[in-house]
Design a protein around this motif. Structure first.
Motif, short mmCIF file in Angstrom:
data_model
loop_
_atom_site.label_atom_id
_atom_site.label_comp_id
_atom_site.label_asym_id
_atom_site.label_seq_id
_atom_site.Cartn_x
_atom_site.Cartn_y
_atom_site.Cartn_z
N GLY A 61 33.59 35.58 43.72
CA GLY A 61 34.43 35.09 42.63
C GLY A 61 35.12 33.79 42.96
O GLY A 61 35.43 33.49 44.12
N ALA A 62 35.30 32.96 41.92
CA ALA A 62 36.05 31.71 42.01
C ALA A 62 35.49 30.78 43.09
O ALA A 62 36.24 30.23 43.91
CB ALA A 62 37.53 31.98 42.27
N ALA A 63 34.16 30.61 43.08
CA ALA A 63 33.50 29.66 44.00
C ALA A 63 33.83 29.95 45.47
O ALA A 63 34.01 29.04 46.26
CB ALA A 63 33.87 28.23 43.64
N GLY A 64 33.93 31.22 45.81
CA GLY A 64 34.18 31.60 47.19
C GLY A 64 35.63 31.68 47.57
O GLY A 64 35.97 32.06 48.70
N ILE A 65 36.52 31.36 46.65
CA ILE A 65 37.95 31.30 46.97
C ILE A 65 38.53 32.68 47.26
O ILE A 65 39.30 32.86 48.22
CB ILE A 65 38.74 30.62 45.83
CG1 ILE A 65 38.34 29.14 45.73
CG2 ILE A 65 40.24 30.75 46.05
CD1 ILE A 65 38.92 28.44 44.52
N ILE A 66 38.16 33.66 46.45
CA ILE A 66 38.76 35.00 46.58
C ILE A 66 38.50 35.60 47.96
O ILE A 66 39.41 36.04 48.66
CB ILE A 66 38.24 35.93 45.47
CG1 ILE A 66 38.74 35.46 44.10
CG2 ILE A 66 38.66 37.38 45.73
CD1 ILE A 66 38.16 36.20 42.92
N GLY A 67 37.24 35.61 48.38
CA GLY A 67 36.90 36.19 49.67
C GLY A 67 37.45 35.41 50.84
O GLY A 67 37.92 35.99 51.84
N THR A 68 37.41 34.10 50.74
CA THR A 68 37.92 33.25 51.83
C THR A 68 39.43 33.44 52.00
O THR A 68 39.95 33.49 53.12
CB THR A 68 37.61 31.78 51.56
OG1 THR A 68 36.20 31.64 51.33
CG2 THR A 68 38.01 30.90 52.73
N ASP A 69 40.14 33.60 50.89
CA ASP A 69 41.59 33.81 50.94
C ASP A 69 41.93 35.14 51.61
O ASP A 69 42.95 35.24 52.31
CB ASP A 69 42.17 33.75 49.53
CG ASP A 69 43.69 33.80 49.52
OD1 ASP A 69 44.30 33.04 50.30
OD2 ASP A 69 44.26 34.58 48.73
N VAL A 70 41.10 36.15 51.40
CA VAL A 70 41.32 37.45 52.04
C VAL A 70 41.35 37.28 53.56
O VAL A 70 42.20 37.83 54.26
CB VAL A 70 40.22 38.45 51.62
CG1 VAL A 70 40.23 39.68 52.53
CG2 VAL A 70 40.40 38.87 50.17
N VAL A 71 40.41 36.49 54.07
CA VAL A 71 40.32 36.29 55.52
C VAL A 71 41.46 35.40 56.02
O VAL A 71 42.03 35.64 57.08
CB VAL A 71 38.96 35.69 55.91
CG1 VAL A 71 38.88 35.42 57.40
CG2 VAL A 71 37.83 36.63 55.48
#
Length: 331
Positions: free
Chosen positions: A75-85
């Motif tokens: 989701g959101a051009a990879g932002i959601i997952g990257t923010d989790v990390v």
């Protein structure tokens, strides 16, 4: 008291502190990992990034002695997952395997990001470069990069090119071509490579950049015409297709490529970061991994945390210029 003894005591104390830190770092690396490792992929399952994560995860788990769980948070051009990390504990048990967009280019596309790569993440290992293939619909008479540029200039406002998202490399490279030739091409952003490819095959768009994984079957069938590949070297999976640079298109837009890499939360102990990097390197040096990665159109990098940081610093201004030139902006 004699100043000599004071200075000597201070030096001994400092030396003891350094030794303690070194022993502590070594101990952390030896103990790590103490539980399963979560590798977040900020894109949907089944895509190239997900496939690479699963290939590496299986190999790295052997050396690390703990399973690596792939967690797709798209989701959101990879932002959601990257923010989790970026917000995870800095102990090496949560990693992100992502594309360059969420780790580098998104900072120039979005006015507000919930994380900063430089502040909130530690660059661990640049796994592979991801050059793409420039293709045209057979109705376009051009067969080389220079012929295509001339065709664009001669057909101002009549051509359309596709991409798999605003701010993606295919968008930025297409915008660069259009701008330099004053071609006024229409950009159409699709939700993924598959629908973009179908539109190119159907002639709704005349040009697109795509991964070798998507492009190769259609090139071999003759349904689309390949012009060239980006980056400095030819793709192993398409050895007869010249680079655009070889064809005289030497702008930095054609030289840079996207990439796939691993990052960890900022503050992750240095020894743990190095341990992860060592395991990634061991995995990518295995012949079966190299063969599978090459078949996807990627080029394995021999990297390290230091090499990745240096490459990141070098590329940062290039991508910033390309994005500003394209006029792309997202909220």
């Amino acid at each position: 008291m004699n100043p000599y003894f004071l200075n000597r005591r201070a030096l001994l104390g400092a030396a003891a502190s350094v030794v303690t830190l070194c022993v502590s770092a070594t101990a952390q690396a030896q103990v790590y990992p103490t539980k399963p490792i979560r590798m977040v992929v900020p894109f949907a399952a089944g895509g190239a990034t997900d496939v690479l994560a699963r290939i590496l995860g299986e190999k790295m788990a052997v050396g690390l002695g703990q399973p690596i769980i792939i967690d797709n948070k798209s989701g959101a051009a990879g932002i959601i997952g990257t923010d989790v990390v970026a917000k995870a504990p800095a102990d090496g048990h949560t990693l992100v395997l992502s594309l360059s967009n969420s780790l580098l280019t998104n900072q120039f596309l979005y006015d507000k990001l919930p994380y900063s790569t430089q502040r909130d993440l530690t660059l661990v290992y640049q796994i592979a470069m991801a050059p793409v293939v420039l293709m045209v619909h057979p109705s376009v008479p051009a067969r080389t990069g220079s012929e295509l540029l001339k065709y664009m200039a001669a057909n101002k406002g009549k051509l359309a090119y596709g991409s798999y998202g605003v701010g993606s490399y295919p968008h930025l490279a297409g915008a660069h071509m259009s701008l330099t030739q004053q071609a006024d091409m229409n950009h159409i952003a699709y939700k993924g490579e598959a629908p973009m490819m179908q539109e190119l095959l159907g002639g709704q768009i005349q040009m697109a950049y795509a991964s070798a994984l998507q492009a190769k079957p259609h090139i071999e069938s003759g349904r689309i015409r390949v012009i060239g590949v980006t980056g400095e070297r030819r793709m192993a999976t398409l050895p007869n297709v010249p680079t655009l640079v070889e064809q005289g298109l030497k702008d930095e837009a054609y030289r840079v490529t996207g990439w796939l890499a691993i990052a960890a939360p900022a503050g992750t102990p240095r020894a743990v970061v190095q341990r992860i990097a060592d395991e990634v390197r061991k995995a990518t040096q295995q012949p079966d991994v190299q063969a599978r990665v090459a078949a996807m159109g990627f080029e394995i990098k021999d990297s390290s945390p230091e090499a990745f940081a240096a490459a990141y610093k070098l590329e940062l201004p290039v991508w910033e210029r390309l994005i500003k030139q394209s006029g792309a902006k997202l909220e």
